[in-house]
Scaffold this active site. Sequence first.
Site, PDB file in Angstrom:
ATOM      1  CG  HIS A 155     -17.811  23.596  17.161  1.00 48.53           C
ATOM      2  ND1 HIS A 155     -18.137  24.687  18.156  1.00 48.53           N
ATOM      3  CD2 HIS A 155     -18.514  22.725  17.303  1.00 48.53           C
ATOM      4  CE1 HIS A 155     -18.976  24.062  19.225  1.00 48.53           C
ATOM      5  NE2 HIS A 155     -19.216  22.756  18.529  1.00 48.53           N
TER       6      HIS A 155
ATOM      7  CD1 TRP B 263       5.598   6.869  -4.131  1.00 48.92           C
ATOM      8  CD2 TRP B 263       7.173   6.966  -2.440  1.00 48.92           C
ATOM      9  NE1 TRP B 263       5.118   7.710  -3.265  1.00 48.92           N
ATOM     10  CE2 TRP B 263       6.051   8.158  -2.188  1.00 48.92           C
ATOM     11  CE3 TRP B 263       8.173   7.250  -1.567  1.00 48.92           C
ATOM     12  CZ2 TRP B 263       5.868   8.847  -1.300  1.00 48.92           C
ATOM     13  CZ3 TRP B 263       8.181   8.487  -0.584  1.00 48.92           C
ATOM     14  CH2 TRP B 263       6.921   9.007  -0.484  1.00 48.92           C
TER      15      TRP B 263
ATOM     16  CG  ASN C   1      11.852  -0.009  -0.533  1.00 51.87           C
ATOM     17  OD1 ASN C   1      11.602   1.263  -0.314  1.00 51.87           O
ATOM     18  ND2 ASN C   1      11.161  -1.098   0.119  1.00 51.87           N
ATOM     19  N   GLY C   2      14.364   2.378   0.585  1.00 46.81           N
ATOM     20  CA  GLY C   2      14.572   2.831   1.770  1.00 46.81           C
ATOM     21  C   GLY C   2      15.381   4.235   1.465  1.00 46.81           C
TER      22      GLY C   2
ATOM     23  CD  GLU D 150      -6.242   6.497  -0.727  1.00 50.31           C
ATOM     24  OE1 GLU D 150      -5.251   6.462  -0.185  1.00 50.31           O
ATOM     25  OE2 GLU D 150      -6.879   5.705  -0.018  1.00 50.31           O
TER      26      GLU D 150
ATOM     27  CE  LYS E 215      -2.574  -2.066  -0.767  1.00 47.58           C
ATOM     28  NZ  LYS E 215      -3.833  -1.413  -0.483  1.00 47.58           N
TER      29      LYS E 215
ATOM     30  CE  LYS F 172      -9.739   4.611   0.453  1.00 51.97           C
ATOM     31  NZ  LYS F 172      -9.140   3.594   1.363  1.00 51.97           N
TER      32      LYS F 172
ATOM     33  CB  CYS G 177      11.128   1.441  -3.974  1.00 52.87           C
ATOM     34  SG  CYS G 177      11.510   3.319  -4.180  1.00 52.87           S
TER      35      CYS G 177
ATOM     36  NE  ARG H 132       7.439  -2.664  -2.363  1.00 52.55           N
ATOM     37  CZ  ARG H 132       7.340  -2.819  -0.961  1.00 52.55           C
ATOM     38  NH1 ARG H 132       6.255  -3.871  -0.517  1.00 52.55           N
ATOM     39  NH2 ARG H 132       7.793  -2.367  -0.084  1.00 52.55           N
TER      40      ARG H 132
ATOM     41  CD  GLU I 283     -10.873   4.410   4.618  1.00 51.17           C
ATOM     42  OE1 GLU I 283     -10.003   4.908   5.192  1.00 51.17           O
ATOM     43  OE2 GLU I 283     -10.805   3.700   3.714  1.00 51.17           O
TER      44      GLU I 283
HETATM   45  C1  AGP Z   1      -5.182   3.542   2.117  1.00 44.43           C
HETATM   46  O1  AGP Z   1      -6.224   3.952   1.413  1.00 44.43           O
HETATM   47  C2  AGP Z   1      -4.019   4.246   2.169  1.00 44.43           C
HETATM   48  N1  AGP Z   1      -3.564   4.323   0.854  1.00 44.43           N
HETATM   49  C3  AGP Z   1      -2.984   4.451   3.310  1.00 44.43           C
HETATM   50  O2  AGP Z   1      -3.685   5.226   4.398  1.00 44.43           O
HETATM   51  C4  AGP Z   1      -2.636   2.937   4.151  1.00 44.43           C
HETATM   52  O3  AGP Z   1      -4.038   2.323   4.753  1.00 44.43           O
HETATM   53  C5  AGP Z   1      -1.697   3.264   5.037  1.00 44.43           C
HETATM   54  O4  AGP Z   1      -0.483   3.610   4.448  1.00 44.43           O
HETATM   55  C6  AGP Z   1      -1.190   1.953   6.132  1.00 44.43           C
HETATM   56  O5  AGP Z   1      -1.032   1.014   5.444  1.00 44.43           O
HETATM   57  P1  AGP Z   1      -0.916  -0.458   5.922  1.00 44.43           P
HETATM   58  O6  AGP Z   1      -2.260  -0.758   6.490  1.00 44.43           O
HETATM   59  O7  AGP Z   1      -0.461  -1.272   4.894  1.00 44.43           O
HETATM   60  O8  AGP Z   1       0.035  -0.274   7.252  1.00 44.43           O
END
Ligand code: AGP
Length: 619
Positions: free
Chosen positions: A515, A74, A100-101, A499, A614, A496, A2, A27, A492
């Site tokens: 396994h 969000w 936000n929260g 997501e 984000k 990527k 948010c 956000r 990672e």
């Molecule tokens: C990364 O592509 C993500 N969208 C997410 O995993 C992110 O890295 C995670 O939320 C941590 O964020 P930060 O580094 O701002 O703490």
Amino acid sequence: MCGIVGYIGSKDAGPLLLQGLKQLEYRGYDSAGIAIGSADRIEQVRRVGRVANLAGALEEEPLRGSAGISHTRWATHGKVTEENAHPQPSSDHRFSLVHNGVIENFESIRAFLRERGYQFHSETDTEALANLIAYHYDKEPAASPDGRESHFLRSVRKALLHVEGTYGIAVLCADAPDQLVGARKGSPLIVGLGSGENFIASDVAALLGATLQVIYLNDGELVELTRDSYRILSSEREPVDAVVHEVDWKIEDSQLGDFEHYMLKEIFEQPQALENALRGRIAEDGSTAKFGGLNISPRDLRQVDRIVFCGCGTAWHACLVAEHLIERYARIPVEVEYASEFRYRNAPLDKDTLVFVISQSGETIDTLAALREARRKGYRTLAINNVVGSTIARETDGGIYQHAGPEIGVASTKAFTSQLFLSSMVALLFARLRDMSFSDGFRYMESLRRLPEQVEQALRMNDSLQRVGQWLAGFEHCLFLGRQLLFPIALEGALKLKEISYIHAEGYPAAEMKHGPIALVSESCPSLFLVSQGEVLPKVVANMQEIKARGGPIVAIATESCQLPEGLVDERITIPDADDPTLAILATIPLQLLSYHAALARGCDVDKPRNLAKSVTVE
Ligand code: AGP
């Protein structure tokens, strides 16, 4: 999570708020809304979907006035509907609130207010607070007993005393059109200072282009803004003498320039981000790293006998790479914890344990909570963090700024490789305080210095990666496999891809594939292997053979001198040869580009993937 922007000044608030929301949209993007106070009324427009929808509505139905609040959502409580979008008005329409929260006790607040005639039109927790403020406003005397707070500010403070949970809020009051009130607890909020105008926002990106002078509010603080003044109070009603900071990001840093997407722009900014991470951090003799903000002496650093790294998502993957490098080069035992688990696990740590958190935003609530828990228990804490002035940066004992510039794409790219780079420098620092020789340290640093150029070279593969990415787009499942230092990069790569393209992807250590995950292998589930020369190469080649035997397509991302049997892989992507301090970074570049092209080919919004935000500021 948010985004909040508020404005009070003499200009037309609508366009300024809209611009701030656009800069903050990463956000959250479920819905957006704006409320503007004029004379003794508050008017609002809210729309489901992106800020662009809100902008369209405002063109048809402009709101006029020079004080307002706005929000990009969000969703936490309540579906994505216009009724649940913010701002949320109180039922008498005298107050309007963006939040936000999460207000955890909102049900009991609603029940209390319902009995007193307040009505609710949304499913949100936020509306409960809007009405609670209205309730206290009616109860409180208009005149201030000691002049410290206006009627408006006092009502907000009193309402917040009953709130359990987290909030960053901005509030408008129809009776006080020349004031804006904000408050924070657990969710970030900053004040932007202009000339004859002031702002409130959930992060600095919203204010780029408007002002560079900011105040970072602390938990429990409230602020009252007019166009020419600000007043900050602690939760105990004490006036706070806040420090004004100068933001060092430029507006151009947050603009797309010639790129089609922020993600691609940020991928291509990586050589520069790495240069920034290295600048001023090479010790005079060239054999180790130096950091200005650790706030810990070399003697104390030598005492550290265990390190616990915490992070979330991509930052957690960076922690895994840090573990590998520190254990290998500095021989200090390292553990990596999901920040969200660490906080509740109550792991026994000894007094010389260092708790090290990694977070791009510096606002991820789980990481922040892990840091706070470690500090509460008296452990020394350090952080790697990109956003200057973020809550983690302010609360850690010492830290390292990434200087990667704003990362706007929701999928982390340049921030991740910069975290890996700094982790590699931290490993060197610890190693040189222990057993690593001058010449080994010097060679290590040389490979770090070479890296930005090697990353440039890897980025030149973009065109060929586009073709492979488009091919990948035709699958619904995918495995990412790597060993040792390349295992976290496999994780990672999988994160990527899933997501931003919504292709189901899983990362495993290559040998673990036998396994269980091998059951997924078929012509419709490709495996992406990350390989480098070294002792495990023959084993990884054997794993490739096992997949080939079962008809699974194979892509290998391999270092230049890595020999693979003729005809074994369907696609080979060659990256420059590298030693461990830089290998993980070079292997990451093609994975980022593959995901980008695959997502694009599937018609996905790469910068704003569905359901994500984000920085995750709710637990
Ligand atoms: C990364 O592509 C993500 N969208 C997410 O995993 C992110 O890295 C995670 O939320 C941590 O964020 P930060 O580094 O701002 O703490």
